[in-house]
Design a protein around this motif. Structure first.
Motif, short mmCIF file in Angstrom:
data_model
loop_
_atom_site.label_atom_id
_atom_site.label_comp_id
_atom_site.label_asym_id
_atom_site.label_seq_id
_atom_site.Cartn_x
_atom_site.Cartn_y
_atom_site.Cartn_z
N MET A 1 0.83 -1.19 0.00
CA MET A 1 0.00 0.00 0.00
C MET A 1 0.88 1.25 0.00
SD MET A 1 -3.10 -0.57 -0.27
CE MET A 1 -3.85 -2.09 -0.66
N ALA A 2 0.25 2.41 -0.13
CA ALA A 2 0.99 3.66 -0.33
C ALA A 2 1.35 4.35 0.99
CB ALA A 2 0.16 4.61 -1.18
N GLY A 24 -7.79 1.82 4.52
CA GLY A 24 -7.45 1.21 3.24
C GLY A 24 -6.08 0.56 3.24
N GLY A 25 -5.43 0.52 4.40
CA GLY A 25 -4.14 -0.14 4.53
C GLY A 25 -2.94 0.72 4.23
N VAL A 112 -14.50 6.66 -3.26
CA VAL A 112 -13.89 7.40 -4.37
C VAL A 112 -12.48 7.85 -3.98
CG1 VAL A 112 -14.00 9.56 -5.70
CG2 VAL A 112 -16.04 8.12 -5.44
N LEU A 113 -12.32 8.37 -2.76
CA LEU A 113 -11.02 8.83 -2.29
C LEU A 113 -10.00 7.69 -2.33
CD1 LEU A 113 -9.17 10.96 -1.03
CD2 LEU A 113 -10.14 10.34 1.20
N LEU A 114 -10.38 6.53 -1.82
CA LEU A 114 -9.47 5.38 -1.82
C LEU A 114 -9.17 4.90 -3.23
CD1 LEU A 114 -10.71 3.41 1.31
CD2 LEU A 114 -8.54 4.65 1.04
N ALA A 115 -10.17 4.96 -4.12
CA ALA A 115 -9.94 4.55 -5.50
C ALA A 115 -8.93 5.47 -6.19
CB ALA A 115 -11.26 4.54 -6.27
N VAL A 116 -9.00 6.76 -5.91
CA VAL A 116 -8.04 7.71 -6.48
C VAL A 116 -6.63 7.37 -5.99
CG1 VAL A 116 -7.29 10.13 -6.42
CG2 VAL A 116 -9.67 9.56 -6.91
N ILE A 117 -6.50 7.10 -4.70
CA ILE A 117 -5.19 6.77 -4.12
C ILE A 117 -4.64 5.48 -4.73
CG2 ILE A 117 -3.99 6.10 -2.00
CD1 ILE A 117 -4.63 9.14 -2.27
N VAL A 118 -5.47 4.47 -4.83
CA VAL A 118 -5.03 3.19 -5.42
C VAL A 118 -4.61 3.41 -6.87
CG1 VAL A 118 -5.83 0.90 -6.15
CG2 VAL A 118 -6.30 1.73 -3.84
#
Length: 121
Positions: A1-2, A24-25, A112-118
């Motif tokens: 993860m980031a 989100g890890g 949506v926020l987590l999807a952008v980060i991924v």
């Protein structure tokens, strides 16, 4: 993860973003100002993604200037502008011109926020 740096002046928003990212890890570092964010980037070479807003407490730096400076020193860092501005077109154009990779306009969901980060990681 980031590994994510959150630069946000408002404590409640900073903590909310931290909680979402950690759920989100992701690993999270928090900063209240642009100057603090630049210090964190220089101190932790593992930071991959930066989130910030436009209004920072620094006298000489807003979110645009923070990312301009960050990208100057760390050209590979990914960045997300999070804003509640109603001026979506103007803000988006300015954000992309200074180097932001993504722009999120409030409100948005945690998903949506987590999807952008991924997508950036």
């Amino acid at each position: 993860m980031a590994n994510i740096l959150v630069v946000e002046r408002e404590c409640e928003v900073r903590e909310l973003l931290c909680n979402v990212f950690e759920s989100g890890g992701h690993q999270v570092i928090l900063s209240v100002s642009g100057d603090g964010g630049l210090f964190a980037l220089r101190a932790d070479k593992d930071i991959e993604i930066v989130t910030t807003n436009l209004n920072l407490p620094d006298q000489d730096m807003d979110g645009y200037e923070f990312i301009r400076r960050a990208k100057e020193e760390f050209p590979n860092i990914k960045s997300v502008l999070i804003t509640g501005s109603p001026l979506q077109e103007e803000v988006s154009v300015n954000a992309f011109n200074v180097g932001f990779d993504r722009v999120l306009f409030k409100p948005f969901s945690n998903r949506v926020l987590l999807a952008v980060i991924v997508g950036l990681a």
